[in-house]
Design an enzyme around this catalytic site. Sequence first.
Site, PDB file in Angstrom:
ATOM      1  N   LYS A 210       0.898  -1.238   0.202  1.00 25.88           N
ATOM      2  CA  LYS A 210       0.039   0.347   0.195  1.00 25.88           C
ATOM      3  C   LYS A 210       0.847   1.217   0.140  1.00 25.88           C
ATOM      4  O   LYS A 210       0.570   2.103  -0.628  1.00 25.88           O
ATOM      5  CB  LYS A 210      -1.017   0.043   0.833  1.00 25.88           C
ATOM      6  CG  LYS A 210      -1.354   1.978   1.448  1.00 25.88           C
ATOM      7  CD  LYS A 210      -2.188   1.176   2.371  1.00 25.88           C
ATOM      8  CE  LYS A 210      -1.932   1.353   4.442  1.00 25.88           C
ATOM      9  NZ  LYS A 210      -1.576   2.884   4.208  1.00 25.88           N
ATOM     10  N   ASN A 211       1.610   1.364   0.551  1.00 24.52           N
ATOM     11  CA  ASN A 211       2.864   2.129   1.019  1.00 24.52           C
ATOM     12  C   ASN A 211       3.098   2.777   0.031  1.00 24.52           C
ATOM     13  O   ASN A 211       4.258   3.406  -0.212  1.00 24.52           O
ATOM     14  CB  ASN A 211       2.959   2.427   2.294  1.00 24.52           C
ATOM     15  CG  ASN A 211       2.016   2.682   3.866  1.00 24.52           C
ATOM     16  OD1 ASN A 211       1.139   3.149   2.766  1.00 24.52           O
ATOM     17  ND2 ASN A 211       2.556   2.624   4.559  1.00 24.52           N
TER      18      ASN A 211
ATOM     19  N   CYS B 182      -5.430  12.636  12.889  1.00 24.54           N
ATOM     20  CA  CYS B 182      -6.151  11.553  12.728  1.00 24.54           C
ATOM     21  C   CYS B 182      -6.243  10.952  13.732  1.00 24.54           C
ATOM     22  O   CYS B 182      -5.262  11.339  15.100  1.00 24.54           O
ATOM     23  CB  CYS B 182      -6.021  10.918  11.397  1.00 24.54           C
ATOM     24  SG  CYS B 182      -4.191   9.795  11.915  1.00 24.54           S
TER      25      CYS B 182
ATOM     26  N   ARG C  62      -0.091  14.647  13.346  1.00 26.32           N
ATOM     27  CA  ARG C  62       0.676  14.366  12.124  1.00 26.32           C
ATOM     28  C   ARG C  62       0.444  15.399  10.971  1.00 26.32           C
ATOM     29  O   ARG C  62      -0.107  16.033   9.811  1.00 26.32           O
ATOM     30  CB  ARG C  62      -0.635  13.220  11.299  1.00 26.32           C
ATOM     31  CG  ARG C  62      -0.336  12.025  11.684  1.00 26.32           C
ATOM     32  CD  ARG C  62      -0.699  10.971  11.616  1.00 26.32           C
ATOM     33  NE  ARG C  62      -0.338   9.870  10.127  1.00 26.32           N
ATOM     34  CZ  ARG C  62      -0.520   9.206   9.172  1.00 26.32           C
ATOM     35  NH1 ARG C  62      -1.726   8.363   9.790  1.00 26.32           N
ATOM     36  NH2 ARG C  62      -0.110   8.366   8.024  1.00 26.32           N
TER      37      ARG C  62
ATOM     38  N   VAL D 194       1.970  18.401   8.090  1.00 29.21           N
ATOM     39  CA  VAL D 194       2.486  18.544   7.035  1.00 29.21           C
ATOM     40  C   VAL D 194       3.239  19.284   7.009  1.00 29.21           C
ATOM     41  O   VAL D 194       3.837  19.927   5.956  1.00 29.21           O
ATOM     42  CB  VAL D 194       1.313  17.581   5.840  1.00 29.21           C
ATOM     43  CG1 VAL D 194       1.008  16.772   5.440  1.00 29.21           C
ATOM     44  CG2 VAL D 194       0.440  19.221   5.945  1.00 29.21           C
ATOM     45  N   ASP D 195       4.454  20.101   8.271  1.00 30.29           N
ATOM     46  CA  ASP D 195       5.076  21.567   8.319  1.00 30.29           C
ATOM     47  C   ASP D 195       6.329  21.017   7.016  1.00 30.29           C
ATOM     48  O   ASP D 195       7.013  21.839   6.590  1.00 30.29           O
ATOM     49  CB  ASP D 195       5.694  21.643   8.914  1.00 30.29           C
ATOM     50  CG  ASP D 195       5.816  21.076  10.439  1.00 30.29           C
ATOM     51  OD1 ASP D 195       4.834  19.686  10.473  1.00 30.29           O
ATOM     52  OD2 ASP D 195       6.516  21.096  10.696  1.00 30.29           O
TER      53      ASP D 195
ATOM     54  N   ASP E 205       3.936   0.874  12.062  1.00 27.58           N
ATOM     55  CA  ASP E 205       3.044  -0.225  11.619  1.00 27.58           C
ATOM     56  C   ASP E 205       2.432  -1.517  12.081  1.00 27.58           C
ATOM     57  O   ASP E 205       1.725  -2.137  11.796  1.00 27.58           O
ATOM     58  CB  ASP E 205       2.999   0.163   9.824  1.00 27.58           C
ATOM     59  CG  ASP E 205       2.745   1.187   9.706  1.00 27.58           C
ATOM     60  OD1 ASP E 205       1.899   2.345  10.594  1.00 27.58           O
ATOM     61  OD2 ASP E 205       2.897   1.383   7.972  1.00 27.58           O
TER      62      ASP E 205
ATOM     63  N   ILE F  13       6.866   6.799  17.457  1.00 24.09           N
ATOM     64  CA  ILE F  13       6.568   7.023  16.112  1.00 24.09           C
ATOM     65  C   ILE F  13       5.295   8.607  15.997  1.00 24.09           C
ATOM     66  O   ILE F  13       5.254   9.504  15.632  1.00 24.09           O
ATOM     67  CB  ILE F  13       6.639   6.659  14.898  1.00 24.09           C
ATOM     68  CG1 ILE F  13       7.776   5.855  15.359  1.00 24.09           C
ATOM     69  CG2 ILE F  13       6.158   7.334  13.380  1.00 24.09           C
ATOM     70  CD1 ILE F  13       8.601   7.021  13.712  1.00 24.09           C
TER      71      ILE F  13
ATOM     72  N   ARG G 172      -9.262  -0.337   4.116  1.00 22.21           N
ATOM     73  CA  ARG G 172      -8.592   0.655   3.668  1.00 22.21           C
ATOM     74  C   ARG G 172      -6.922   0.079   2.718  1.00 22.21           C
ATOM     75  O   ARG G 172      -6.127   0.789   2.168  1.00 22.21           O
ATOM     76  CB  ARG G 172      -8.019   2.094   4.415  1.00 22.21           C
ATOM     77  CG  ARG G 172      -9.560   2.435   4.701  1.00 22.21           C
ATOM     78  CD  ARG G 172      -9.286   3.663   5.818  1.00 22.21           C
ATOM     79  NE  ARG G 172      -8.182   4.064   5.189  1.00 22.21           N
ATOM     80  CZ  ARG G 172      -7.674   5.496   5.708  1.00 22.21           C
ATOM     81  NH1 ARG G 172      -8.023   5.888   6.610  1.00 22.21           N
ATOM     82  NH2 ARG G 172      -6.698   5.784   5.439  1.00 22.21           N
TER      83      ARG G 172
HETATM   84  N1  EPU Z   1       5.640  14.737  11.124  1.00 19.45           N
HETATM   85  C1  EPU Z   1       5.547  16.253  11.330  1.00 19.45           C
HETATM   86  N2  EPU Z   1       5.490  16.968  10.009  1.00 19.45           N
HETATM   87  C2  EPU Z   1       5.789  16.349   8.564  1.00 19.45           C
HETATM   88  C3  EPU Z   1       5.506  15.549   8.316  1.00 19.45           C
HETATM   89  C4  EPU Z   1       5.248  14.115   9.497  1.00 19.45           C
HETATM   90  O1  EPU Z   1       5.888  16.353  12.413  1.00 19.45           O
HETATM   91  O2  EPU Z   1       5.741  17.398   8.441  1.00 19.45           O
HETATM   92  C5  EPU Z   1       5.412  13.837  12.367  1.00 19.45           C
HETATM   93  C6  EPU Z   1       4.589  13.058  12.332  1.00 19.45           C
HETATM   94  O3  EPU Z   1       3.552  13.694  12.367  1.00 19.45           O
HETATM   95  C7  EPU Z   1       4.736  11.935  12.859  1.00 19.45           C
HETATM   96  C8  EPU Z   1       6.130  11.632  12.059  1.00 19.45           C
HETATM   97  O4  EPU Z   1       6.613  12.804  11.960  1.00 19.45           O
HETATM   98  O5  EPU Z   1       4.526  12.200  14.581  1.00 19.45           O
HETATM   99  C9  EPU Z   1       6.557  10.576  11.176  1.00 19.45           C
HETATM  100  O6  EPU Z   1       5.405  10.329  10.282  1.00 19.45           O
HETATM  101  P1  EPU Z   1       5.736  10.164   8.532  1.00 19.45           P
HETATM  102  O7  EPU Z   1       5.983  11.685   8.237  1.00 19.45           O
HETATM  103  O8  EPU Z   1       6.530  10.177   8.673  1.00 19.45           O
HETATM  104  O9  EPU Z   1       4.346   9.786   8.732  1.00 19.45           O
HETATM  105  P2  EPU Z   1       3.469   9.286   6.725  1.00 19.45           P
HETATM  106  O10 EPU Z   1       4.288  10.067   6.115  1.00 19.45           O
HETATM  107  O11 EPU Z   1       2.366  10.463   7.091  1.00 19.45           O
HETATM  108  C10 EPU Z   1       3.717   6.971   6.487  1.00 19.45           C
HETATM  109  C11 EPU Z   1       2.272   5.497   6.463  1.00 19.45           C
HETATM  110  C12 EPU Z   1       2.102   5.409   7.180  1.00 19.45           C
HETATM  111  C13 EPU Z   1       3.642   4.829   8.742  1.00 19.45           C
HETATM  112  C14 EPU Z   1       4.580   6.123   8.504  1.00 19.45           C
HETATM  113  C15 EPU Z   1       5.863   6.362   9.427  1.00 19.45           C
HETATM  114  C16 EPU Z   1       2.391   6.126   3.777  1.00 19.45           C
HETATM  115  C17 EPU Z   1       1.242   6.230   3.166  1.00 19.45           C
HETATM  116  N3  EPU Z   1       1.730   6.540   4.880  1.00 19.45           N
HETATM  117  O12 EPU Z   1       3.254   7.754   6.416  1.00 19.45           O
HETATM  118  O13 EPU Z   1       1.246   4.087   7.495  1.00 19.45           O
HETATM  119  O14 EPU Z   1       2.863   4.494   9.590  1.00 19.45           O
HETATM  120  O15 EPU Z   1       4.820   6.589   7.489  1.00 19.45           O
HETATM  121  O16 EPU Z   1       6.363   4.529   8.816  1.00 19.45           O
HETATM  122  O17 EPU Z   1       2.901   5.758   3.681  1.00 19.45           O
HETATM  123  C18 EPU Z   1      -0.330   2.693   7.895  1.00 19.45           C
HETATM  124  O18 EPU Z   1       0.297   2.052   6.840  1.00 19.45           O
HETATM  125  O19 EPU Z   1      -1.081   2.320   8.875  1.00 19.45           O
HETATM  126  C19 EPU Z   1       0.068   3.929   8.231  1.00 19.45           C
HETATM  127  C20 EPU Z   1      -0.080   4.714   8.932  1.00 19.45           C
END
Ligand code: EPU
Length: 416
Positions: free
Chosen positions: A22-23, A116, A121, A123-124, A304, A326, A396
Amino acid sequence: MDKLQVVGGKRLEGEIVISGAKNAALPILCAGLLTSGDLELSNVPRLHDVKTILKLLAQTGLKVTQDDEKVTLNGSAITTLEAPYELVKTMRASILVLGPLLARFGEAKVSLPGGCAIGSRPVDQHIKGLQALGADITIEGGYIHARCKKLKGARIRTDMITVTGTENLLMAATLADGETILENAAREPEVTDLANLLVAMGARIEGIGTDRLVIQGVAELHGARHAVISDRIEAATFLCAVAATGGDILLRNTRTDYFDVALDKLREIGLVMTMGPESIRAQMGGRPKPVSFRTTEYPGFPTDMQAQFMAVDTIASGSSRITETIFENRFMHVQEMNRLGASIQTEGNTAHVKGVDRLVGAPVMATDLRASASLVIAAMAAQGTTIIDRIYHLDRGYDRMEVKLSAVGADIVRIK
Ligand code: EPU
């Protein structure tokens, strides 16, 4: 709303074919926005999240042709540079259209994802990185509105390791002017799979698989063919299931080279694994041994898989300690497991699990994708019947999980 009915206590025996990841599939499908050529993808998993991203991509004007696990994308007639709230709110990974749209068309408007179930989470880092590449970004009416003439290469170091953040910036940098260096980049195999696809499309990327990606921007990317890697989280979820129930299963279409410490932990539990080139045979007899761990970025223990391992720990022959580093709120399954008779106490981001002799079936509620999978595992190990509500979370990210599990002997049915 669909529910699952699980009667526990059945041994698992037989073969399971693992689906595409998926990811990896989600960012790879978004890469279709980067070119006017055809992207021919195979091993795309049949998941609700994939449907959602395809719907979002189709409404930008990307042409989508789908034949089961094969998807062809053509981005020669993109008309809409927007990802609306209605779609983004159901799937945060929609943010992955931001980098490609901005890099190729000089503009993108993407709804700001909310918090969520597993954490806030933000996206900064995506936004800061794109600004470093020269984008002018405003937040208006709940939307991220990004504009640029042409992105310009830059050196970017994200404050934390972010998987989709790395993917968004990587895709954007492929079409920027000059060199981009992404430091502190995520090294997850799914990021590597995206990078390999981008190279097949003509991108110039060095350092793939490391935390320092160096990208030389090119004027345009072309079409390519690519098979999505198989899902290591789905595979490890089934390995946890057999560790909890006992049995002998063979996982096919799975690689063994990109697994993380989860496999070592499964061995510690007592699971005996034999690795083939694209398969894993897993055998389990007796009670699982407890394992303690701390989630970290790849190649550390994946967040995960935290909930699924906790399910195994609930019936282990001793106590364990699980720390989630995380996400700040990824213990929603604890209360539900305790309803099944588990003995888990949380203290901040650590869960203390005392293995019990048996779990007993009860009605429970799934709260997020991986929590749902952990409840399926706990229910399969429990005595009696468990009804799991809100399994749309499971759909999902798992490709027909109940079908795959019943084929190897689990007593699990979907109630419409
Ligand atoms: N974070 C920030 N700011 C940002 C981006 C991330 O503070 O701009 C923080 C997040 O809040 C979190 C940490 O950094 O505390 C790591 O988050 P990351 O961005 O790596 O997570 P993600 O990219 O949103 C992906 C997977 C998740 C998986 C995480 C960690 C996808 C589509 N999703 O999420 O998958 O848990 O990486 O490995 O790739 C799942 O499949 O169930 C799932 C949640």
